[in-house]
Design an enzyme around this catalytic site. Structure first.
Site, PDB file in Angstrom:
ATOM      1  CE  LYS A  12      -3.913   2.016   2.325  1.00 38.94           C
ATOM      2  NZ  LYS A  12      -4.900   1.815   3.387  1.00 38.94           N
TER       3      LYS A  12
ATOM      4  CD  GLU B 214       5.598  -3.999   3.808  1.00 43.35           C
ATOM      5  OE1 GLU B 214       4.878  -5.006   4.001  1.00 43.35           O
ATOM      6  OE2 GLU B 214       5.740  -3.106   4.648  1.00 43.35           O
TER       7      GLU B 214
ATOM      8  CE  LYS C 102      -6.365   1.496  -0.506  1.00 41.14           C
ATOM      9  NZ  LYS C 102      -7.007   1.310   0.777  1.00 41.14           N
TER      10      LYS C 102
ATOM     11  CB  SER D  50     -11.706   6.870  -3.598  1.00 34.01           C
ATOM     12  OG  SER D  50     -10.524   7.366  -2.993  1.00 34.01           O
TER      13      SER D  50
ATOM     14  CE1 TYR E 177     -15.057   2.445  -3.006  1.00 35.93           C
ATOM     15  CE2 TYR E 177     -13.116   3.005  -4.316  1.00 35.93           C
ATOM     16  CZ  TYR E 177     -13.701   2.768  -3.093  1.00 35.93           C
ATOM     17  OH  TYR E 177     -12.956   2.854  -1.947  1.00 35.93           O
TER      18      TYR E 177
END
Ligand code: PBG
Length: 333
Positions: free
Chosen positions: A203, A242, A257, A283, A322
């Site tokens: 992330k 990671e 992300k 988003s 979304y």
């Protein structure tokens, strides 16, 4: 004398296999189906509530009863899973995000309502403190520092509570060190061995989360940035390390992300680890497409589908988006 095209290409012509729809379908390397979609949704306390999120046209916060109806629709469109994110009312927030541990908080209420109404849709819950803290950070904040180990203890406890409420997959989105292993241990110690962990393995500290922060109500609270715990957008080697660490600690699925600006990371992780790999089209990515489309600058529908197939091409097994219901509707004709 100028060479002919056949002399230049040696007679090869790519356009032979592009000349009509049937042949384009025949050589198509990747496909998108509703099975590839995970729908992130926002839940808010109350009954019969649907509150549009201004920065995300077409997205609303739903109370659990309304969310259950939306989930039914998603299931009938063939969407395999939804991922819930909570809007927590300000009076329930504190420095340590303690309300995350309330077995009847809105996240867990939503899970129970969803399990009850739509038993066949997978429920992925976000385990993070940011919706619950008075400062909007993903961890306990002390003297200007996000305290790692104390946060991990809270997240592990929250994961067990969410799984007991009925979550199928626990998805920690906080980037604290050691959280995957701690959550795995806590789940197993509670007999929740069947609950999977989808790690937000890589992330990044991104500007593309802006509209989400309006949706969950952290926009005005967040002081500073998240650079001491999210990955620097400049780093790919670190992202691989990671992800490797999270897999070693017990992640069942890994996620990248944001999505579109990080497709190189998706490909790298898929090729390196051969794990179930997902991307979160966040988003800001959604809102950019919606805004440009609303202005008539791009064809929103085509841009949506192109962005989604790009995730498949990059190596994703699925995408949190979304757009999920809109895309599934189009795919179902
Ligand atoms: C934080 C969290 C973020 C998102 C989901 N959970 C990022 C943030 O606010 O820093 C972003 C989702 C999106 O932008 O769609 N744990």
């Amino acid at each position: 004398m100028a060479r002919s095209v056949d002399e230049i290409t040696g007679g090869h012509r790519f356009r032979r296999l592009r000349k009509s729809d049937w042949v384009r379908r025949l050589v198509r390397e990747n496909t998108l189906t509703p099975d590839d979609l995970i729908w992130p949704v926002f839940v808010v306390a109350g009954k019969n509530i649907e509150e549009p999120v201004a920065a995300m046209p077409g997205v609303s916060r739903y109370s659990p009863d309304r969310l259950a109806k939306q989930a039914k629709r998603a299931a009938s469109l063939g969407i395999p899973a939804i991922a819930t994110f909570a809007y927590i009312s300000p009076e329930l927030k504190d420095e340590t995000g303690s309300h995350v541990l309330h077995p009847d908080n809105i996240v867990n209420q939503a899970t129970r309502a969803l399990k009850d109404a739509v038993p066949d849709i997978g429920i992925i819950t976000d385990v993070a403190l940011d919706p619950f803290t008075s400062h909007g950070h993903d961890g306990v904040l002390r003297n200007g520092i996000i305290v790692n180990d104390e946060t991990v203890d809270i997240l592990a406890e929250a994961a067990v509570i969410q799984a007991e409420a009925g979550a199928d997959v626990i998805a920690p989105s906080d980037m604290m060190d050691g959280r995957i292993g701690a959550i795995r241990d806590a789940l197993d110690a509670s007999g929740l061995n069947d609950i999977a962990i989808m790690s937000y393995a890589t992330k990044f500290a991104s500007a593309f989360y802006g509209p989400y922060r309006e949706a969950v109500g952290t926009l005005d609270l967040l002081k500073g940035d998240k650079k001491t715990y999210y990955i620097d957008p400049a780093n790919a080697d670190e992202a691989v390390r990671e992800a490797e660490q999270d897999i070693t600690e017990g992640a069942d699925m890994i996620m990248v992300k944001p999505g579109m600006p990080y497709l190189d990371i998706v490909r790298l992780l898929k090729d390196t680890f051969a794990m179930p790999t997902y991307a979160y089209q966040v988003s800001g990515e959604y809102s950019m497409i919606k805004a440009a489309s609303a202005n008539g600058w791009i064809d929103g529908e085509r841009a949506m589908m192109e962005s989604l197939i790009a995730f498949k091409r990059a190596g994703c097994d699925g995408v949190l988006t979304y757009f999920a219901p809109e895309a599934a509707e189009l795919l179902n004709g």
